[in-house]
Structures are given as structure tokens and as C-alpha cells.
Design a protein around this motif. Structure first.
Motif, mmCIF file in Angstrom:
data_model
loop_
_atom_site.group_PDB
_atom_site.id
_atom_site.type_symbol
_atom_site.label_atom_id
_atom_site.label_comp_id
_atom_site.label_asym_id
_atom_site.label_seq_id
_atom_site.Cartn_x
_atom_site.Cartn_y
_atom_site.Cartn_z
ATOM 1 N N THR A 110 0.814 -1.190 0.000
ATOM 2 C CA THR A 110 0.000 0.000 0.000
ATOM 3 C C THR A 110 0.860 1.258 0.000
ATOM 4 O O THR A 110 0.378 2.337 -0.286
ATOM 5 C CB THR A 110 -0.906 0.009 1.245
ATOM 6 N N SER A 111 2.135 1.127 0.349
ATOM 7 C CA SER A 111 3.057 2.251 0.341
ATOM 8 C C SER A 111 4.448 1.752 0.003
ATOM 9 O O SER A 111 4.915 0.784 0.568
ATOM 10 C CB SER A 111 3.074 2.932 1.724
ATOM 11 N N MET A 112 5.094 2.413 -0.954
ATOM 12 C CA MET A 112 6.417 1.982 -1.366
ATOM 13 C C MET A 112 7.513 2.757 -0.637
ATOM 14 O O MET A 112 8.683 2.485 -0.816
ATOM 15 C CB MET A 112 6.565 2.159 -2.883
ATOM 16 N N ALA A 113 7.130 3.772 0.164
ATOM 17 C CA ALA A 113 8.129 4.586 0.842
ATOM 18 C C ALA A 113 8.774 3.804 1.976
ATOM 19 O O ALA A 113 8.126 3.012 2.655
ATOM 20 C CB ALA A 113 7.479 5.860 1.374
ATOM 21 N N ALA A 114 10.068 4.039 2.183
ATOM 22 C CA ALA A 114 10.781 3.387 3.279
ATOM 23 C C ALA A 114 10.335 3.982 4.613
ATOM 24 O O ALA A 114 9.985 5.159 4.706
ATOM 25 C CB ALA A 114 12.284 3.570 3.088
ATOM 26 N N TYR A 115 10.347 3.156 5.652
ATOM 27 C CA TYR A 115 9.947 3.619 6.975
ATOM 28 C C TYR A 115 10.929 4.675 7.474
ATOM 29 O O TYR A 115 12.144 4.484 7.443
ATOM 30 C CB TYR A 115 9.895 2.439 7.937
ATOM 31 N N ALA A 116 10.396 5.798 7.982
ATOM 32 C CA ALA A 116 11.241 6.935 8.353
ATOM 33 C C ALA A 116 11.563 7.008 9.838
ATOM 34 O O ALA A 116 12.392 7.808 10.257
ATOM 35 C CB ALA A 116 10.565 8.235 7.919
ATOM 36 N N GLY A 117 10.910 6.206 10.671
ATOM 37 C CA GLY A 117 11.210 6.233 12.097
ATOM 38 C C GLY A 117 10.434 7.310 12.837
ATOM 39 O O GLY A 117 9.475 7.883 12.331
ATOM 40 N N THR A 118 10.869 7.598 14.072
ATOM 41 C CA THR A 118 10.178 8.559 14.936
ATOM 42 C C THR A 118 11.177 9.540 15.529
ATOM 43 O O THR A 118 12.397 9.316 15.486
ATOM 44 C CB THR A 118 9.465 7.829 16.099
ATOM 45 N N PRO A 119 10.688 10.631 16.149
ATOM 46 C CA PRO A 119 11.590 11.555 16.852
ATOM 47 C C PRO A 119 12.174 10.898 18.103
ATOM 48 O O PRO A 119 11.700 9.869 18.572
ATOM 49 C CB PRO A 119 10.666 12.723 17.222
#
Length: 257
Positions: A21-30
């Protein structure tokens, strides 16, 4: 637009939709604040097994860069496989420069209601706490400190190869432990498809395990997995051969970003 080119674009878009559903890589959190202790010794032998069900951490690919999470983070096992970057802060026991290291969630740190939350009951709700494998603790602080303040953030899990599926159960009950998950590292839902069945939804058993009450022996198996954090869905087609058996681990070609 050329009709052939138009058709190829439609096919490509359809394939992308099937993959996730999403091809973007996981960016994490602050960065956030927590605390950390450790359990076991320098060998990490006490960290083998654990509530997530990964078994031997070396065989599972996690080694001793692991942590147990307080219930505030463990989330009934849905946090299994998540990756955290951690560093010791605001303590004379922190190593110079507050170096950071990355650990994978593989266990739960249970509450100890017989102790105060600031004196032994480190994992009592709503405390956010990491009980690290001792080798992981020793990467950020002097182990003699016992407990240190921590900064942490979720990060993408960098895995080599595809997702691994360890099979347990029997001919009418398939129990699968999911390991080596990339991206956000976690699983929300799973489904299994035999070579002679449609998709069968699997229920969450505990930790990183999912189950299906179906007769699937003698069929090659594919899996559909959705990440708990990103809701991205991927397909691991033909992850296990028709000759699969309980007690064995099979590695697919699919993984999250």
C-alpha cells in the motif's frame, strides 16, 4: 499516449498496488526519553528465547543486539521485531559522546508491582523502559550503573534477505513465527494461501507468531503480511515448498522497505 505504453503503465501500477500500500521506506520517529537496565551476562545466553518466540537469537539473525520492552512499548507483542536506536544521556555512567546503538525488540519486561516504579519496578506501567541484553547495554554505558536514563527513537530495521517463517504446529494447525522483518519491523495481520486454497486469515497468537486452523500439508505456501506501523502490505509468494514441515524455517524473497 501509445496504447501499448498505456497498457504497460496500467500493469506496472497494478503490480505496485499488489506489492504494498506504500512503497516509501519507513522513516522512524523523533527522539523520546526512557530508561534502561540490562539482564543476563556478556554472553547474552539469558536473552535466548523470550516472549516474541524467536528462539535462539543467533539462529534468528538478531544476535545480542536485543531488548525486552516494558508493557508500555510491548503492545501485546505487536512491537516484536521493531528496531530502536538508543543512547545513554544525562548520567556520569554514559560513555563519552553518548554513542548510539540499534537494538531489536525480542522480549517483554514484565511489571513488578511489588517494587516502586522508581526503585526496582522499572517496567511498571506507564514507564517506558528498555531491559537490554548486557552486550547491548555495554555499548552505551558502564554496566556497573545498573540503570541509566535513555534517549530512544524508532528506526527502520535493516535486514539482509527476505522475511523468514519458522513453522510449528501440525496438519490442522499452522503456527508461524515471523522473523527478519525489514522496514518498521512489525506485523499487524497475516494471511496464508496454499497452492490449493484461497487466502486464509491468520490470527495473532502471541509475540511474533500467527496461526491458521487449516489443513495445509502437501501445499506450497504463500503469505500476505501487513505492517502494524505503516499498514504497508506485501506478498511473500511460494515462501515454503509443498514439502514444508514443522520445526523448519523458510526464507522468502519479500521484505518491507
Amino acid at each position: 499516449m501509445d496504447q501499448n505504453l498505456y497498457h504497460k503503465c496500467l500493469v506496472l501500477l497494478s503490480m505496485m498496488a499488489m506489492i504494498g500500500t506504500s512503497m516509501a521506506a519507513y522513516a522512524g520517529t523523533p527522539w523520546r526519553t526512557a530508561s534502561a537496565t540490562f539482564y543476563g551476562d556478556e554472553t547474552g545466553s539469558a536473552t535466548m528465547g523470550g516472549a516474541c518466540g524467536y528462539g535462539n537469537m543467533w539462529d534468528s539473525g538478531y544476535g545480542v543486539a536485543t531488548t525486552a520492552l516494558s508493557t508500555a512499548l510491548f503492545n501485546d507483542g505487536y512491537a516484536c521485531g521493531q528496531c530502536f536506536q538508543i543512547r545513554c544521556v544525562s548520567s556520569p555512567n554514559c560513555y563519552y559522546g553518548s554513542p548510539a546503538t540499534v537494538v531489536t525488540a525480542t522480549n517483554i519486561c514484565p511489571p513488578n508491582y511489588g517494587q516502586a516504579s522508581n526503585n526496582g519496578g522499572w517496567c511498571n506501567p506507564p514507564q517506558v523502559h528498555f531491559d537490554l541484553a548486557k552486550p547491548a547495554f555495554m555499548k552505551i554505558a558502564n554496566w556497573k550503573a545498573g540503570i541509566v536514563p535513555l534517549s530512544y527513537r524508532r528506526v527502520a530495521c535493516k535486514r539482509t534477505g527476505g522475511i523468514r517463517f519458522k513453522f510449528e504446529g501440525n496438519g490442522y494447525w499452522l503456527l508461524v513465527y515471523v522473523m527478519n522483518v525489514g522496514g518498521a519491523g512489525d506485523i499487524k495481520t497475516m494471511a496464508v494461501k496454499g497452492s490449493r486454497t484461497g487466502w486464509i486469515n491468520m490470527s495473532h497468537n502471541w509475540g511474533a507468531s500467527y496461526q491458521a486452523f487449516s489443513s495445509l500439508y502437501g501445499q506450497s505456501l504463500s503469505f500476505r503480511l501487513t505492517s502494524y506501523t505503516t499498514r504497508q502490505t506485501i506478498y511473500a509468494y511460494n515462501a515454503a515448498p509443498a514439502s514444508w514441515s514443522a520445526g523448519k524455517t523458510y526464507q522468502s524473497k519479500a521484505n518491507f522497505n
